[in-house]
Design a protein around this motif. Structure first.
Motif, PDB file in Angstrom:
ATOM      1  N   SER A  23       0.809  -1.225   0.000  1.00 29.35           N
ATOM      2  CA  SER A  23       0.000   0.000   0.000  1.00 29.35           C
ATOM      3  C   SER A  23       0.841   1.273   0.000  1.00 29.35           C
ATOM      4  O   SER A  23       0.390   2.329   0.444  1.00 29.35           O
ATOM      5  CB  SER A  23      -0.951   0.011   1.217  1.00 29.35           C
ATOM      6  OG  SER A  23      -1.779  -1.139   1.216  1.00 29.35           O
ATOM      7  N   THR A  24       2.080   1.175  -0.483  1.00 27.90           N
ATOM      8  CA  THR A  24       2.955   2.346  -0.588  1.00 27.90           C
ATOM      9  C   THR A  24       3.685   2.281  -1.939  1.00 27.90           C
ATOM     10  O   THR A  24       3.793   1.210  -2.538  1.00 27.90           O
ATOM     11  CB  THR A  24       4.000   2.394   0.541  1.00 27.90           C
ATOM     12  OG1 THR A  24       5.033   1.437   0.276  1.00 27.90           O
ATOM     13  CG2 THR A  24       3.368   2.124   1.891  1.00 27.90           C
ATOM     14  N   VAL A  45      11.146   5.256  -4.699  1.00 30.30           N
ATOM     15  CA  VAL A  45       9.738   5.656  -4.664  1.00 30.30           C
ATOM     16  C   VAL A  45       9.289   5.870  -6.102  1.00 30.30           C
ATOM     17  O   VAL A  45       9.942   6.591  -6.873  1.00 30.30           O
ATOM     18  CB  VAL A  45       9.533   6.948  -3.849  1.00 30.30           C
ATOM     19  CG1 VAL A  45       8.068   7.367  -3.878  1.00 30.30           C
ATOM     20  CG2 VAL A  45      10.007   6.742  -2.412  1.00 30.30           C
TER      21      VAL A  45
END
Length: 251
Positions: free
Chosen positions: A178-179, A216
């Protein structure tokens, strides 16, 4: 996502820029057209081009990019290039051409085999610096974790002084649920003329390299940072430990 060996320069963005170092077909793929082909491209800016722990940009930033063409059968070809600081011997650019086959061979198990040709088109001394390196890797996907074990063997060639080189490595990756954050780690072992200690002036033709990192992702963009190290004498801008940042885009 971890890549196979033909993703050597862009494994999970900056996290594994050390070794694994040609970009992955899995990074960006457009919908295949009617002939079953998929074309993908990628560009990146990194603070230091580290290849198997050794800086090929003399500790300076490098611009990188490549194009891949894959067929639904699993066969692929591609090119990848990076700016380097190789002096008169290697020049200011590395240009790679590669091809092979990748695909699932069992549930959660993927195989990648191919051959890569390293070219240095801007070298100024007229030396034979280009060389071939066949490679193979097996990737495993268990839950949210991924692992790859692979090897690359540069057979005896004039450009390597009549010597050969074996590189064995393993990569680990995990995407936080969930990231957009992914974690990765790499460990490699070189035995031969391209071993990091040997490049740094040591006579030992074996050596380890490693890295740990995080990245990211957001859309086509990915930003990563990695801590990179290599066994052998520490030479500033060549084999010293470094923190490497990379921003990349895949299309």
């Amino acid at each position: 996502m971890l890549t196979s060996f033909h993703g050597k320069f862009a494994v999970s963005s900056a996290a594994l820029v050390t070794s694994l170092a040609v970009p992955s077909l899995a990074q960006a793929q457009d919908a295949a057209d009617d002939n079953g082909l998929t074309v993908s491209a990628n560009v990146a800016l990194t603070t230091d081009y580290r290849f198997r722990g050794v800086s090929l940009s003399a500790g300076d930033p490098a611009i990188q990019g490549g194009v891949d063409v894959a067929h639904e059968s699993g066969f692929y070809v591609g090119t990848w290039a990076s700016s380097i600081d190789g002096g008169d011997t290697y020049g200011e650019m590395e240009f790679d051409i590669y091809g092979g086959w990748s695909g699932d061979v069992a549930e959660g198990v993927a195989l990648d085999v191919g051959i890569l040709y390293y070219l240095y088109p801007t070298e100024e001394l007229g030396l034979d610096t280009d060389y071939w390196e066949p490679y193979a890797s097996v990737g495993f996907n268990v839950g949210g974790a991924e692992a790859t074990v692979g090897a690359a063997y540069a057979f005896e060639q004039d450009s390597l002084g009549g010597d050969d080189n074996l590189y064995i490595y393993t990569d680990l990756g995990y995407s936080l649920p969930s990231t957009p954050v992914s974690l990765s780690a790499h460990l490699g072992y070189t035995d031969g003329v391209l071993a990091p200690p040997f490049l740094a002036g040591d006579t030992d033709e074996t050596g380890l390299d490693w890295s740990i990192g995080a990245s990211v992702s957001q859309g086509i963009l990915e930003v990563g940072v990695a801590y990179v190290g290599v066994e052998g004498p520490s030479i500033d801008g060549l084999t010293d430990d470094a923190i490497v940042g990379t921003i990349s885009a895949s299309f």
